[in-house]
Design an enzyme around this catalytic site. Structure first.
Site, PDB file in Angstrom:
ATOM      1  N   CYS A  67       0.812  -1.228   0.000  1.00 44.02           N
ATOM      2  CA  CYS A  67       0.000   0.000   0.000  1.00 44.02           C
ATOM      3  C   CYS A  67       0.838   1.267   0.000  1.00 44.02           C
ATOM      4  O   CYS A  67       0.296   2.358  -0.220  1.00 44.02           O
ATOM      5  CB  CYS A  67      -0.924   0.019   1.221  1.00 44.02           C
ATOM      6  SG  CYS A  67      -2.044  -1.387   1.344  1.00 44.02           S
ATOM      7  N   LYS A  71       2.483   2.040   8.668  1.00 44.46           N
ATOM      8  CA  LYS A  71       1.556   1.200   9.422  1.00 44.46           C
ATOM      9  C   LYS A  71       1.419   1.697  10.857  1.00 44.46           C
ATOM     10  O   LYS A  71       2.434   1.892  11.538  1.00 44.46           O
ATOM     11  CB  LYS A  71       2.049  -0.252   9.455  1.00 44.46           C
ATOM     12  CG  LYS A  71       1.870  -1.024   8.167  1.00 44.46           C
ATOM     13  CD  LYS A  71       2.306  -2.465   8.383  1.00 44.46           C
ATOM     14  CE  LYS A  71       2.091  -3.310   7.136  1.00 44.46           C
ATOM     15  NZ  LYS A  71       2.500  -4.713   7.343  1.00 44.46           N
ATOM     16  N   HIS A  99      -2.030  -4.712   9.936  1.00 50.48           N
ATOM     17  CA  HIS A  99      -1.441  -5.706   9.050  1.00 50.48           C
ATOM     18  C   HIS A  99      -2.142  -5.656   7.689  1.00 50.48           C
ATOM     19  O   HIS A  99      -3.296  -5.236   7.598  1.00 50.48           O
ATOM     20  CB  HIS A  99      -1.555  -7.115   9.638  1.00 50.48           C
ATOM     21  CG  HIS A  99      -0.871  -7.273  10.957  1.00 50.48           C
ATOM     22  ND1 HIS A  99       0.465  -7.565  11.079  1.00 50.48           N
ATOM     23  CD2 HIS A  99      -1.348  -7.146  12.225  1.00 50.48           C
ATOM     24  CE1 HIS A  99       0.786  -7.632  12.361  1.00 50.48           C
ATOM     25  NE2 HIS A  99      -0.298  -7.387  13.072  1.00 50.48           N
ATOM     26  N   HIS A 100      -1.422  -6.100   6.672  1.00 49.19           N
ATOM     27  CA  HIS A 100      -1.968  -6.111   5.314  1.00 49.19           C
ATOM     28  C   HIS A 100      -2.672  -7.434   5.057  1.00 49.19           C
ATOM     29  O   HIS A 100      -2.129  -8.505   5.328  1.00 49.19           O
ATOM     30  CB  HIS A 100      -0.858  -5.902   4.280  1.00 49.19           C
ATOM     31  CG  HIS A 100      -1.375  -5.797   2.876  1.00 49.19           C
ATOM     32  ND1 HIS A 100      -1.780  -4.606   2.317  1.00 49.19           N
ATOM     33  CD2 HIS A 100      -1.552  -6.747   1.920  1.00 49.19           C
ATOM     34  CE1 HIS A 100      -2.188  -4.816   1.075  1.00 49.19           C
ATOM     35  NE2 HIS A 100      -2.053  -6.112   0.809  1.00 49.19           N
ATOM     36  N   CYS A 101      -3.893  -7.374   4.534  1.00 46.99           N
ATOM     37  CA  CYS A 101      -4.668  -8.558   4.172  1.00 46.99           C
ATOM     38  C   CYS A 101      -4.641  -8.704   2.655  1.00 46.99           C
ATOM     39  O   CYS A 101      -5.106  -7.815   1.933  1.00 46.99           O
ATOM     40  CB  CYS A 101      -6.101  -8.444   4.684  1.00 46.99           C
ATOM     41  SG  CYS A 101      -7.142  -9.845   4.219  1.00 46.99           S
ATOM     42  N   CYS A 129      -8.416  -8.963   1.249  1.00 49.84           N
ATOM     43  CA  CYS A 129      -9.092  -7.656   1.156  1.00 49.84           C
ATOM     44  C   CYS A 129      -8.275  -6.627   0.385  1.00 49.84           C
ATOM     45  O   CYS A 129      -8.795  -5.567   0.035  1.00 49.84           O
ATOM     46  CB  CYS A 129      -9.397  -7.126   2.559  1.00 49.84           C
ATOM     47  SG  CYS A 129     -10.500  -8.167   3.534  1.00 49.84           S
ATOM     48  N   CYS A 154      -4.546  -2.643   4.084  1.00 51.52           N
ATOM     49  CA  CYS A 154      -4.101  -2.769   5.458  1.00 51.52           C
ATOM     50  C   CYS A 154      -5.300  -2.596   6.392  1.00 51.52           C
ATOM     51  O   CYS A 154      -6.102  -1.673   6.211  1.00 51.52           O
ATOM     52  CB  CYS A 154      -3.023  -1.739   5.776  1.00 51.52           C
ATOM     53  SG  CYS A 154      -1.431  -2.065   4.974  1.00 51.52           S
ATOM     54  N   CYS A 211     -11.712 -13.597   8.199  1.00 55.60           N
ATOM     55  CA  CYS A 211     -12.693 -14.654   8.429  1.00 55.60           C
ATOM     56  C   CYS A 211     -13.455 -14.928   7.139  1.00 55.60           C
ATOM     57  O   CYS A 211     -14.223 -14.075   6.665  1.00 55.60           O
ATOM     58  CB  CYS A 211     -13.666 -14.246   9.533  1.00 55.60           C
ATOM     59  SG  CYS A 211     -14.877 -15.527   9.933  1.00 55.60           S
TER      60      CYS A 211
END
Length: 437
Positions: free
Chosen positions: A171, A175, A180-182, A185, A188, A196
């Site tokens: 990104c 931070k 944290h970076h997903c 999705c 971050c 989930c």
């Protein structure tokens, strides 16, 4: 737009984020080196993007399968409980009132369960502000910086091993703590707990309470169905009961038992995490495994740990209202337990002072750099030799730790400026006068 694979900057921008995709279609794609590097990294991580094609449609549909599975289980158990357990009780004169009470309790629990499930899916967990909203979070490589580094807008407890601020290479943003970076999705997530698939969303700062209440209501609902429907299951073993009725009741009881066991264990685990002020990612990190699961720099006591997730109003803890205060960007509390972390904060900031430690415990303390590496993942707040990075912004030192250092410096100055007559022996008194003859 016609189906097909985007090429050039449009595909790279679309693979990075929806905002860049819109900018590319408007002819406002990024042309600087920073944007190009960011797009290349996103393209390598996520692969080519097919807009409107069958491959993308199948992929998006597969991501919704866990959500559909959860809703199918809820609908099936609701139907079995209502038509095969509640309905016969309402028709029986001896169990009419019992059936009414169970009907009210069950529908209230199920309604709260569905509200929290929908809120977990729809509420965004939170992400780092864009440069249009707050430019101080934009990361610029050191070789492309033309001026001084912008100071950190909030106090932080986490940094890189060099002491610099953490940043996301996907990104290109700094931070915050616990962020944290997903990759699912593609952004971050603030105070990320985990991604989930059952809610097709990340569990982060803004929907953590909804997820926790989802576990609470799912556990209560499963236990309520299991223990109240047990009498109906026993009655279905009568030879006069139709086979279909017995099969459906046994199926519902077995499914409720398996789901109830799973969600109960998951709920107990998350209660323990909240009590310890940890997220699932922090629990699974190698540093936590190596140095113990019972410590967290964000631990402010059991009561304040629960209010940080469920909100300040204890009467609304178990209702999907009254969200916790904060914005998910800073977790430093000025009135936190200084006696617990003040010595480590001072060590991590680069000071060799031992304020707040007794003489008996100083002999067993770790060196300052070791405590900084273990607790905060940094080199004691200092840069490593030969590093080309910019000077660190020492995000560690809180105002309370600064006050302690200031008191120590003032005490040293006072001792140095004290008159030297304090250390000398008192002058000899004059001899007594001679006595008269």
């Amino acid at each position: 737009m016609a189906e097909g694979t985007l090429d050039g900057s449009a595909a790279l921008a679309a693979s990075a984020s929806p905002q860049r995709a819109m900018a590319a279609h408007r002819g406002q794609g990024e042309t600087d080196e920073v944007g190009s590097a960011r797009e290349r990294r996103c393209a390598v991580m996520e692969g080519p993007l097919t807009v409107g094609g069958p491959k993308m449609q199948r992929t998006e549909f597969m991501k919704f399968l866990p959500v559909i599975f959860v809703w199918a289980n809820i609908s099936g158990l609701y139907s079995i409980f209502m038509f095969y357990h509640i309905s016969p009780m309402l028709q029986h004169p001896n169990y009419h009132w019992v059936g009414q009470r169970q009907l009210i309790i069950f529908n209230v629990l199920t309604a709260l369960l569905m509200i929290c499930n929908v809120m977990c899916i729809l509420v965004h967990p939170g992400t780092i502000p864009d440069k249009e909203e707050d430019p101080v979070w934009e990361f610029i490589p050191p070789e492309q910086q033309t001026g001084p580094i912008a100071p950190c807008p909030v106090q932080m407890l986490e940094a890189k091993q060099t002491g610099d601020r953490r940043h996301c290479k996907w990104c290109d943003k700094y931070k915050p703590d616990r962020c944290h970076h997903c990759r699912v999705c593609r952004m971050c997530i603030l105070k990320m707990d985990h991604h989930c698939p059952w809610i097709y969303n990340c569990v982060g700062f803004y929907n953590h309470k909804y997820f926790f209440l989802l576990l609470v209501y799912a556990t209560l609902d499963c236990h309520f169905i299991f223990w109240t429907m047990l009498d109906s299951v026993k009655a279905s073993t009568d030879p006069r009961t139709p086979f279909a009725t017995m099969f459906v009741l046994l199926l519902g009881e077995s499914l409720t038992a398996s789901l109830g066991t799973a969600v109960t264990a998951f709920l107990v685990f998350h209660i323990w995490l909240i009590q310890r002020a940890m997220t699932t990612i922090e629990f699974c990190e190698k540093s936590m495994k190596k140095y113990g699961h019972n410590s967290s720099v964000y631990d402010h006591g059991t009561w304040r740990n629960f209010t940080a997730v469920l909100g300040d109003n204890v009467w609304l803890w178990f209702l999907p209202f009254s969200m916790p205060a904060g914005n998910g960007l800073s977790f430093v509390d000025e009135v936190a337990t200084l006696a617990k972390h003040s010595d480590e904060v001072i060590y991590a900031s680069g000071s060799v002072s031992s304020i707040g430690l007794s003489n008996a415990s100083r002999a067993h303390d770790k060196p300052p750099a070791e405590i900084g590496r273990r607790r905060y993942g940094c080199n004691g707040g200092r840069r490593q030799p030969g590093s080309s990075q910019s000077p660190p912004i020492s995000p560690r030192r809180s105002s309370a730790a600064t006050d302690l250092l200031e008191l120590q410096r003032n005490a040293s100055k006072f001792d140095a400026a004290a008159p030297s007559s304090r250390s000398r022996t008192p002058p000899t008194p004059p001899p007594p006068p001679p006595t008269a003859l």
